[in-house]
Design an enzyme around this catalytic site. Structure first.
Site, PDB file in Angstrom:
ATOM      1  N   THR A   1      -0.720   4.405   0.209  1.00 22.82           N
ATOM      2  CA  THR A   1      -1.660   5.469   0.577  1.00 22.82           C
ATOM      3  C   THR A   1      -0.996   6.552   1.429  1.00 22.82           C
ATOM      4  OG1 THR A   1      -3.597   4.081   0.397  1.00 22.82           O
ATOM      5  CG2 THR A   1      -3.780   5.944   1.901  1.00 22.82           C
TER       6      THR A   1
ATOM      7  N   CYS B   1      -0.560 -17.716  22.848  1.00 26.20           N
ATOM      8  CA  CYS B   1      -1.615 -18.006  23.840  1.00 26.20           C
ATOM      9  C   CYS B   1      -1.021 -18.727  25.053  1.00 26.20           C
ATOM     10  CB  CYS B   1      -2.732 -18.835  23.206  1.00 26.20           C
ATOM     11  SG  CYS B   1      -3.740 -17.886  22.050  1.00 26.20           S
TER      12      CYS B   1
ATOM     13  N   ALA C   1      -4.650   8.814  -8.156  1.00 29.04           N
ATOM     14  CA  ALA C   1      -3.279   8.315  -8.197  1.00 29.04           C
ATOM     15  C   ALA C   1      -3.317   6.841  -7.808  1.00 29.04           C
ATOM     16  CB  ALA C   1      -2.426   9.080  -7.183  1.00 29.04           C
TER      17      ALA C   1
ATOM     18  N   CYS D   1       0.843  -1.189   0.000  1.00 33.82           N
ATOM     19  CA  CYS D   1       0.000   0.000   0.000  1.00 33.82           C
ATOM     20  C   CYS D   1       0.885   1.249   0.000  1.00 33.82           C
ATOM     21  CB  CYS D   1      -0.832  -0.053   1.264  1.00 33.82           C
ATOM     22  SG  CYS D   1      -1.626   1.476   1.670  1.00 33.82           S
TER      23      CYS D   1
HETATM   24  P1  5GP Z   1      -0.852  -6.907   3.955  1.00 32.85           P
HETATM   25  O1  5GP Z   1      -1.351  -8.104   4.696  1.00 32.85           O
HETATM   26  O2  5GP Z   1      -0.274  -7.260   2.629  1.00 32.85           O
HETATM   27  O3  5GP Z   1       0.063  -6.063   4.775  1.00 32.85           O
HETATM   28  O4  5GP Z   1      -2.127  -5.981   3.688  1.00 32.85           O
HETATM   29  C1  5GP Z   1      -3.233  -6.434   2.959  1.00 32.85           C
HETATM   30  C2  5GP Z   1      -4.227  -5.308   2.840  1.00 32.85           C
HETATM   31  O5  5GP Z   1      -3.650  -4.206   2.125  1.00 32.85           O
HETATM   32  C3  5GP Z   1      -5.466  -5.634   2.044  1.00 32.85           C
HETATM   33  O6  5GP Z   1      -6.415  -6.406   2.759  1.00 32.85           O
HETATM   34  C4  5GP Z   1      -5.984  -4.246   1.688  1.00 32.85           C
HETATM   35  O7  5GP Z   1      -6.752  -3.673   2.726  1.00 32.85           O
HETATM   36  C5  5GP Z   1      -4.697  -3.438   1.550  1.00 32.85           C
HETATM   37  N1  5GP Z   1      -4.370  -3.196   0.140  1.00 32.85           N
HETATM   38  C6  5GP Z   1      -4.274  -4.074  -0.861  1.00 32.85           C
HETATM   39  N2  5GP Z   1      -3.924  -3.472  -2.021  1.00 32.85           N
HETATM   40  C7  5GP Z   1      -3.810  -2.174  -1.744  1.00 32.85           C
HETATM   41  C8  5GP Z   1      -3.478  -1.016  -2.532  1.00 32.85           C
HETATM   42  O8  5GP Z   1      -3.173  -1.081  -3.729  1.00 32.85           O
HETATM   43  N3  5GP Z   1      -3.505   0.172  -1.881  1.00 32.85           N
HETATM   44  C9  5GP Z   1      -3.828   0.277  -0.567  1.00 32.85           C
HETATM   45  N4  5GP Z   1      -3.851   1.473  -0.019  1.00 32.85           N
HETATM   46  N5  5GP Z   1      -4.093  -0.781   0.216  1.00 32.85           N
HETATM   47  C10 5GP Z   1      -4.092  -1.988  -0.380  1.00 32.85           C
END
Ligand code: 5GP
Length: 287
Positions: A130, A258, A229, A128
């Site tokens: 963001t 646990c 974006a 992500c």
């Molecule tokens: P991870 O377990 O890989 O750290 O996080 C998974 C989560 O990342 C997903 O369930 C979703 O909420 C978020 N996510 C997946 N793809 C994207 C993306 O392209 N942008 C953003 N902002 N979040 C993403």
């Protein structure tokens, strides 16, 4: 005038779980299944509350079959065709959905408006971007602690979504009060993950990307729309074989957490969790 909230907000990496007196003799004594009756729909769920993220790389039918064997489920991505769905959903009738927030007031708003389970997490995900693109986000451990408190006060439930990089993070999310934990990146790179195995400098890798990355948007929407974006990245992760090993690693770690805090059931973990703030999680000398 903009307000600055100076309260301490923490991520998984900022804490460890303090061990407590325990009468458990073996990890095998720990029950990881939970039963929930949801506030609004009154539906009941029983299982190990770990969910594979609805990303087209990991939220696959193949993944769902293996996860179901372990009483866990998969939020299947939305890009399968109706025909593919029909074939699959004869044998496997399950699913879940909600929307992402990080503050208690939004959790309450959504639950009062009829939602049963609220997904918590803005910006913690492994692919992500963001927080880089928008500057918006909230450290995940604090988000989970605060949102779980709000949800549980109304008899609602939450999913901690994103940011778990190792089994210990999954345990911390449950310890913080998450009812479910959603995981993407840890399930990437397996046989059951989508995509081909690629050879890269003599090593096997698989592609993993965010659902709002350029890669996903080109694949499913013909490109990134001008008004937005991309908020995700594309990475190559080492090929890891059958997902079964990763599942057992996560469940084994969780059972062990646990036993360290004396929780015979996953349900008791958050009640028995005290987080200690740390400056270093583990010894990195050989990593
Ligand atoms: P991870 O377990 O890989 O750290 O996080 C998974 C989560 O990342 C997903 O369930 C979703 O909420 C978020 N996510 C997946 N793809 C994207 C993306 O392209 N942008 C953003 N902002 N979040 C993403």
């Amino acid at each position: 005038m903009p307000r600055v909230d100076a309260d301490l907000k923490l991520d998984f990496k900022d804490v460890l779980v303090r061990p407590k007196r325990s009468s458990l003799k073996s990890r095998a004594e720990v029950d990881l299944k939970r039963t929930f009756t949801f506030r609004n729909s009154k539906q009941t769920y029983t299982g190990i509350p770990i969910i594979v993220a609805n990303m087209d790389t990991v939220g696959t039918f193949e993944m769902a079959v293996v996860m179901a064997k372990h009483a866990m489920f998969t939020a299947i991505h939305k890009h399968y065709s109706l025909e593919e769905w029909k074939l699959f959903a004869a044998n496997h009738p399950e699913c879940l959905e909600a929307g992402n927030v990080v503050t208690g007031e939004m959790v309450e708003e959504l639950i009062i408006s009829g939602a049963d389970i609220i997904k918590v997490g803005i910006g913690p995900g492994s692919v992500c971007t963001t927080r880089i693109k928008t500057g918006v986000g909230y450290p995940q451990l604090s988000a989970v602690i605060e949102c779980a408190d709000s949800a549980h006060g109304l008899k609602g439930h939450i999913i901690s979504d994103g940011g778990c990089n190792c089994p210990g993070d999954v345990a911390k999310a449950f310890g913080a009060g998450a009812d479910f934990v959603m995981i993407g990146g840890m399930f990437a790179g397996h046989d059951q993950s989508a995509g081909d195995i690629i050879e890269r400098n003599g090593k096997k890798v698989k592609l993993f990307y965010g659902m709002s990355s350029d890669t996903a948007m080109k694949k499913h929407a013909g490109g990134v729309a001008e008004y937005r974006a991309s908020e995700g990245k594309t990475v190559e992760v080492p090929y890891k074989g059958d997902v079964e090993h990763t599942i057992l690693d996560i469940l084994g770690g969780l059972r062990s957490t646990c036993t360290y805090v004396g929780a015979a059931k996953l349900k008791e973990l958050s009640k028995r969790t005290t987080f200690i703030r740390v400056t270093q999680q583990y010894n990195e000398v050989f990593s």
